[in-house]
Design a protein around this motif. Structure first.
Motif, PDB file in Angstrom:
ATOM      1  N   CYS A  10       0.847  -1.187   0.000  1.00 51.85           N
ATOM      2  CA  CYS A  10       0.000   0.000   0.000  1.00 51.85           C
ATOM      3  C   CYS A  10       0.887   1.243   0.000  1.00 51.85           C
ATOM      4  O   CYS A  10       1.829   1.340   0.785  1.00 51.85           O
ATOM      5  N   THR A  11       0.571   2.183  -0.867  1.00 52.24           N
ATOM      6  CA  THR A  11       1.370   3.408  -0.957  1.00 52.24           C
ATOM      7  C   THR A  11       0.663   4.625  -0.365  1.00 52.24           C
ATOM      8  O   THR A  11       1.203   5.717  -0.391  1.00 52.24           O
ATOM      9  N   ALA A  12      -0.535   4.433   0.166  1.00 49.86           N
ATOM     10  CA  ALA A  12      -1.267   5.540   0.786  1.00 49.86           C
ATOM     11  C   ALA A  12      -0.604   5.916   2.104  1.00 49.86           C
ATOM     12  O   ALA A  12      -0.048   5.061   2.796  1.00 49.86           O
ATOM     13  N   PRO A  13      -0.679   7.184   2.482  1.00 52.62           N
ATOM     14  CA  PRO A  13      -0.045   7.594   3.734  1.00 52.62           C
ATOM     15  C   PRO A  13      -0.818   7.092   4.957  1.00 52.62           C
ATOM     16  O   PRO A  13      -2.049   7.015   4.929  1.00 52.62           O
ATOM     17  N   PRO A  14      -0.122   6.757   6.022  1.00 53.91           N
ATOM     18  CA  PRO A  14      -0.817   6.381   7.249  1.00 53.91           C
ATOM     19  C   PRO A  14      -1.479   7.612   7.861  1.00 53.91           C
ATOM     20  O   PRO A  14      -0.869   8.671   7.953  1.00 53.91           O
ATOM     21  N   VAL A  15      -2.748   7.477   8.241  1.00 57.87           N
ATOM     22  CA  VAL A  15      -3.502   8.624   8.754  1.00 57.87           C
ATOM     23  C   VAL A  15      -4.255   8.338  10.049  1.00 57.87           C
ATOM     24  O   VAL A  15      -4.721   9.264  10.695  1.00 57.87           O
ATOM     25  N   VAL A  16      -4.410   7.064  10.429  1.00 57.75           N
ATOM     26  CA  VAL A  16      -5.142   6.722  11.641  1.00 57.75           C
ATOM     27  C   VAL A  16      -4.424   5.646  12.446  1.00 57.75           C
ATOM     28  O   VAL A  16      -3.577   4.918  11.935  1.00 57.75           O
ATOM     29  N   ARG A  17      -4.827   5.567  13.715  1.00 51.62           N
ATOM     30  CA  ARG A  17      -4.342   4.519  14.621  1.00 51.62           C
ATOM     31  C   ARG A  17      -5.578   3.759  15.085  1.00 51.62           C
ATOM     32  O   ARG A  17      -6.503   4.340  15.648  1.00 51.62           O
ATOM     33  N   ILE A  18      -5.603   2.454  14.829  1.00 49.96           N
ATOM     34  CA  ILE A  18      -6.698   1.589  15.251  1.00 49.96           C
ATOM     35  C   ILE A  18      -6.249   0.881  16.522  1.00 49.96           C
ATOM     36  O   ILE A  18      -5.143   0.327  16.573  1.00 49.96           O
ATOM     37  N   VAL A  19      -7.097   0.897  17.549  1.00 55.01           N
ATOM     38  CA  VAL A  19      -6.766   0.263  18.823  1.00 55.01           C
ATOM     39  C   VAL A  19      -7.806  -0.819  19.116  1.00 55.01           C
ATOM     40  O   VAL A  19      -9.002  -0.536  19.199  1.00 55.01           O
ATOM     41  N   ALA A  20      -7.338  -2.047  19.255  1.00 57.10           N
ATOM     42  CA  ALA A  20      -8.206  -3.175  19.593  1.00 57.10           C
ATOM     43  C   ALA A  20      -8.469  -3.169  21.101  1.00 57.10           C
ATOM     44  O   ALA A  20      -7.695  -2.578  21.857  1.00 57.10           O
ATOM     45  N   PRO A  21      -9.536  -3.825  21.554  1.00 55.35           N
ATOM     46  CA  PRO A  21      -9.821  -3.893  22.988  1.00 55.35           C
ATOM     47  C   PRO A  21      -8.657  -4.467  23.803  1.00 55.35           C
ATOM     48  O   PRO A  21      -8.496  -4.145  24.971  1.00 55.35           O
ATOM     49  N   SER A  22      -7.845  -5.289  23.181  1.00 57.43           N
ATOM     50  CA  SER A  22      -6.691  -5.885  23.867  1.00 57.43           C
ATOM     51  C   SER A  22      -5.559  -4.880  24.067  1.00 57.43           C
ATOM     52  O   SER A  22      -4.605  -5.155  24.783  1.00 57.43           O
ATOM     53  N   GLY A  23      -5.671  -3.719  23.388  1.00 56.95           N
ATOM     54  CA  GLY A  23      -4.633  -2.708  23.479  1.00 56.95           C
ATOM     55  C   GLY A  23      -3.682  -2.701  22.297  1.00 56.95           C
ATOM     56  O   GLY A  23      -2.837  -1.820  22.182  1.00 56.95           O
ATOM     57  N   THR A  24      -3.792  -3.672  21.418  1.00 54.92           N
ATOM     58  CA  THR A  24      -2.957  -3.727  20.224  1.00 54.92           C
ATOM     59  C   THR A  24      -3.276  -2.533  19.334  1.00 54.92           C
ATOM     60  O   THR A  24      -4.442  -2.242  19.079  1.00 54.92           O
ATOM     61  N   ALA A  28      -2.536   2.883  10.128  1.00 57.38           N
ATOM     62  CA  ALA A  28      -3.026   2.492   8.808  1.00 57.38           C
ATOM     63  C   ALA A  28      -3.456   3.692   7.971  1.00 57.38           C
ATOM     64  O   ALA A  28      -3.704   4.775   8.496  1.00 57.38           O
ATOM     65  N   CYS A  29      -3.579   3.451   6.675  1.00 58.24           N
ATOM     66  CA  CYS A  29      -4.174   4.452   5.778  1.00 58.24           C
ATOM     67  C   CYS A  29      -5.684   4.435   5.997  1.00 58.24           C
ATOM     68  O   CYS A  29      -6.202   3.617   6.760  1.00 58.24           O
ATOM     69  N   ASP A  30      -6.402   5.307   5.329  1.00 58.94           N
ATOM     70  CA  ASP A  30      -7.851   5.375   5.538  1.00 58.94           C
ATOM     71  C   ASP A  30      -8.569   4.111   5.079  1.00 58.94           C
ATOM     72  O   ASP A  30      -9.450   3.608   5.775  1.00 58.94           O
ATOM     73  N   VAL A  31      -8.192   3.558   3.946  1.00 55.75           N
ATOM     74  CA  VAL A  31      -8.878   2.378   3.412  1.00 55.75           C
ATOM     75  C   VAL A  31      -8.615   1.153   4.283  1.00 55.75           C
ATOM     76  O   VAL A  31      -9.544   0.465   4.712  1.00 55.75           O
ATOM     77  N   HIS A  32      -7.350   0.879   4.566  1.00 56.21           N
ATOM     78  CA  HIS A  32      -7.030  -0.289   5.384  1.00 56.21           C
ATOM     79  C   HIS A  32      -7.459  -0.091   6.841  1.00 56.21           C
ATOM     80  O   HIS A  32      -7.810  -1.046   7.521  1.00 56.21           O
ATOM     81  N   GLY A  33      -7.452   1.152   7.305  1.00 56.37           N
ATOM     82  CA  GLY A  33      -7.942   1.439   8.647  1.00 56.37           C
ATOM     83  C   GLY A  33      -9.419   1.122   8.771  1.00 56.37           C
ATOM     84  O   GLY A  33      -9.864   0.553   9.772  1.00 56.37           O
TER      85      GLY A  33
END
Length: 70
Positions: A10-24, A28-33
């Motif tokens: 993926c060549t899109a810029p990272p724009v978000v941080r996804i946080v799972a309930p486990s804390g992981t 990610a970019c917008d699409v993969h996020g």
């Protein structure tokens, strides 16, 4: 996990941080996020600082609207 690990090639810029309930956390970019958020029950999304301030809202909407499909 970083965006590169989650979406090799993926060549899109990272724009978000996804946080799972486990804390992981995944950057990610917008699409993969959106895809990751849709697949993570009770996951949270945060915009990365800087020029990406509104992406969390867009990613949350995309994840709910169509399951994160591009």
């Amino acid at each position: 996990m970083t965006h590169c690990e989650a979406a090799a090639g993926c060549t899109a810029p990272p724009v978000v941080r996804i946080v799972a309930p486990s804390g992981t956390e995944t950057i990610a970019c917008d699409v993969h996020g959106a895809r990751l958020l849709a697949a993570t029950p009770d996951g949270r999304v945060y915009s990365l600082p800087g020029e990406h301030e509104d992406y969390a809202t867009a990613v949350r909407y995309a994840a709910k609207r169509d399951g994160g499909a591009a």
